[in-house]
Design an enzyme around this catalytic site. Structure first.
Site, short mmCIF file in Angstrom:
data_model
loop_
_atom_site.label_atom_id
_atom_site.label_comp_id
_atom_site.label_asym_id
_atom_site.label_seq_id
_atom_site.Cartn_x
_atom_site.Cartn_y
_atom_site.Cartn_z
N HIS A 58 -10.21 -5.15 -3.42
CA HIS A 58 -8.90 -5.40 -2.80
C HIS A 58 -9.13 -5.74 -1.33
O HIS A 58 -9.97 -5.15 -0.66
CB HIS A 58 -7.96 -4.20 -2.92
CG HIS A 58 -8.59 -2.88 -2.58
ND1 HIS A 58 -9.47 -2.24 -3.42
CD2 HIS A 58 -8.48 -2.10 -1.48
CE1 HIS A 58 -9.87 -1.12 -2.85
NE2 HIS A 58 -9.30 -1.01 -1.67
N ASN B 210 -13.15 -2.81 2.19
CA ASN B 210 -14.04 -1.67 2.15
C ASN B 210 -14.91 -1.78 0.89
O ASN B 210 -14.40 -2.09 -0.19
CB ASN B 210 -13.25 -0.36 2.13
CG ASN B 210 -12.47 -0.16 3.42
OD1 ASN B 210 -12.95 -0.53 4.49
ND2 ASN B 210 -11.28 0.42 3.33
N ASP C 266 0.85 -1.20 0.00
CA ASP C 266 0.00 0.00 0.00
C ASP C 266 0.88 1.25 0.00
O ASP C 266 1.86 1.34 0.74
CB ASP C 266 -0.94 0.01 1.21
CG ASP C 266 -2.10 0.97 1.01
OD1 ASP C 266 -3.24 0.51 0.84
OD2 ASP C 266 -1.86 2.21 1.01
N GLY D 38 -16.26 3.14 2.71
CA GLY D 38 -14.97 3.83 2.67
C GLY D 38 -14.07 3.39 1.51
O GLY D 38 -12.87 3.65 1.52
N GLN D 39 -14.67 2.76 0.51
CA GLN D 39 -13.86 2.30 -0.63
C GLN D 39 -13.50 3.49 -1.52
O GLN D 39 -14.36 4.29 -1.89
CB GLN D 39 -14.64 1.27 -1.45
CG GLN D 39 -13.84 0.68 -2.60
CD GLN D 39 -14.61 -0.40 -3.36
OE1 GLN D 39 -15.79 -0.64 -3.10
NE2 GLN D 39 -13.94 -1.05 -4.29
N HIS E 196 -7.40 -5.52 2.16
CA HIS E 196 -6.30 -4.94 2.94
C HIS E 196 -5.78 -6.02 3.89
O HIS E 196 -6.56 -6.59 4.66
CB HIS E 196 -6.77 -3.76 3.78
CG HIS E 196 -7.20 -2.56 3.00
ND1 HIS E 196 -6.39 -1.46 2.79
CD2 HIS E 196 -8.37 -2.27 2.38
CE1 HIS E 196 -7.04 -0.55 2.09
NE2 HIS E 196 -8.25 -1.02 1.83
#
Ligand code: 5GP
Length: 112
Positions: A98, A85, A28, A91-92, A100
């Site tokens: 993906h 998310n 990230d 909150g995407q 996290h």
């Protein structure tokens, strides 16, 4: 094409720490934990909400790949957090599924 697809294809820079035929694991760019990776399917699906029944195995593969990476990098035993998310309220910010994978510190609950 999503930003993650561009990283996977080499069009833009990014650090890929693991790849198989179905997914890639990226570092990230704005880590929220000492270990923060993104498990991304090579198939560009916007979110889990957009995944079809035909994608069920792929979704499971993402979790398995996350667990494998945590084991290989040596923080699986300490624990970690997986977050997906989804959509605006979730909150995407990047419209390509993906997972996290975050570890290297104790996590708190509830998330914000
Ligand atoms: P979301 O908010 O969609 O759940 O997560 C998107 C994640 O992608 C964020 O943690 C953000 O730091 C990461 N990200 C956004 N742009 C890039 C990029 O260009 N490269 C990498 N490696 N990560 C990115």
């Amino acid at each position: 094409m999503s930003i993650f697809t561009k990283i996977i294809s080499g069009e833009i820079k990014g650090t890929i720490i693991h790849q198989d035929d179905l997914c890639a694991v990226l570092v990230d760019i704005q880590p929220q934990a000492p270990k923060h990776f993104l498990v991304v399917p090579k198939k560009e699906i916007v979110s889990v909400h957009h995944a079809s029944e035909a994608d069920k195995n792929l979704l499971g593969h993402l979790l398995w790949a996350a667990a494998e990476v945590a084991r290989k990098l040596g923080f699986a035993e300490d624990g970690y957090r997986l977050v997906i998310n989804t959509g605006r309220d979730g909150g995407q910010t990047v419209p390509h599924i993906h997972v996290h994978l975050m570890g290297g510190r104790p996590m708190t609950w509830p998330p914000g």
